[in-house]
Design an enzyme around this catalytic site. Sequence first.
Site, short mmCIF file in Angstrom:
data_model
loop_
_atom_site.label_atom_id
_atom_site.label_comp_id
_atom_site.label_asym_id
_atom_site.label_seq_id
_atom_site.Cartn_x
_atom_site.Cartn_y
_atom_site.Cartn_z
N HIS A 7 0.68 -1.31 -0.15
CA HIS A 7 -0.12 0.06 0.05
C HIS A 7 0.94 1.16 0.00
O HIS A 7 1.89 1.34 0.31
CB HIS A 7 -0.87 -0.01 0.97
CG HIS A 7 -0.29 0.07 2.52
ND1 HIS A 7 -0.23 -1.11 3.31
CD2 HIS A 7 0.06 1.22 3.28
CE1 HIS A 7 0.35 -0.81 4.37
NE2 HIS A 7 0.69 0.62 4.60
N HIS A 80 4.05 7.34 3.54
CA HIS A 80 4.89 6.31 3.30
C HIS A 80 4.49 5.18 2.51
O HIS A 80 3.59 5.01 1.89
CB HIS A 80 5.07 5.35 4.91
CG HIS A 80 3.77 4.71 5.36
ND1 HIS A 80 2.68 5.19 5.79
CD2 HIS A 80 3.46 3.51 4.80
CE1 HIS A 80 1.81 4.19 6.17
NE2 HIS A 80 2.19 3.26 5.39
N GLU A 129 7.76 1.31 5.13
CA GLU A 129 7.26 0.33 5.90
C GLU A 129 7.30 -1.36 5.35
O GLU A 129 7.18 -1.48 3.95
CB GLU A 129 5.65 0.40 5.97
CG GLU A 129 4.83 -0.63 7.00
CD GLU A 129 3.42 -0.51 7.17
OE1 GLU A 129 2.96 0.51 6.63
OE2 GLU A 129 2.82 -1.16 8.15
#
Lengths: 138, 138
Positions: A7, A80, A129
């Site tokens: 994502h 992010h 991440e």
Amino acid sequence: MLGRLNHVGVATASIERSAECYRMLFGDAAVGEPFDLPAQGVRVCFVDAPNTQIELIEPLGADSPIHGFLAKNPAGGQHHLCYEVPDIHAAKSWFEGKGMRVLGEPRIGAHGTPIFFVHPKDMGGVLTEIMESPRGEH
Amino acid sequence: MLGRLNHVGVATASIERSAECYRMLFGDAAVGEPFDLPAQGVRVCFVDAPNTQIELIEPLGADSPIHGFLAKNPAGGQHHLCYEVPDIHAAKSWFEGKGMRVLGEPRIGAHGTPIFFVHPKDMGGVLTEIMESPRGEH
């Protein structure tokens, strides 16, 4: 080393308002139910694009790490990128072996699998991440 | 309305240095050859992630629109998101019909198909590129 882009995290002052926009862009069915992640100080909502997801992130609580980002970017914006890996501990060792700063120990993320963050200064300015792929997927 | 996330645009002061990092992250074969887009004042390099691409963008020339971004973000960082649509002119009408600001007329983008940008203020702070899918793909 890295797998698919799970994502793109997008910070917003209001998930409700952003979700309205994403329903228009991707259809009502693409926008999930928002939920709280109190341990991370955020409320999140996933939007399905055909090949990845957008994670809308809203501050939760006074200590939310998103407040600082929104102070600098009042309109919201890209926060992010999250990539999948098969094994979170192997990934942590790999990043550390390359001299990249892993921020804290692996912990359970928004998709229920372990995650950690890598310092943006070690990733060309991109807060990154790393997420263990859900079992049975990938 | 929108299709797949074609790429995440990531600004960098040095494609060469960033490409080194992405070769480590995704393997040598994932990182393409950089090329200039003089009309847009950028030099770009595509990196293949399994389900989308990262577009590394470096300023080209004194008037490059990327200089301002790098002045604010010296380490580089996420610059835009690019989604595919089947028909660029239909997409332009659709955005304008929703009252969203389309920045200029459709022009040929880095993948050789027409693109335009939508004002970040109308997209939750995210500078958004809309790109016509390459023929035969999608």
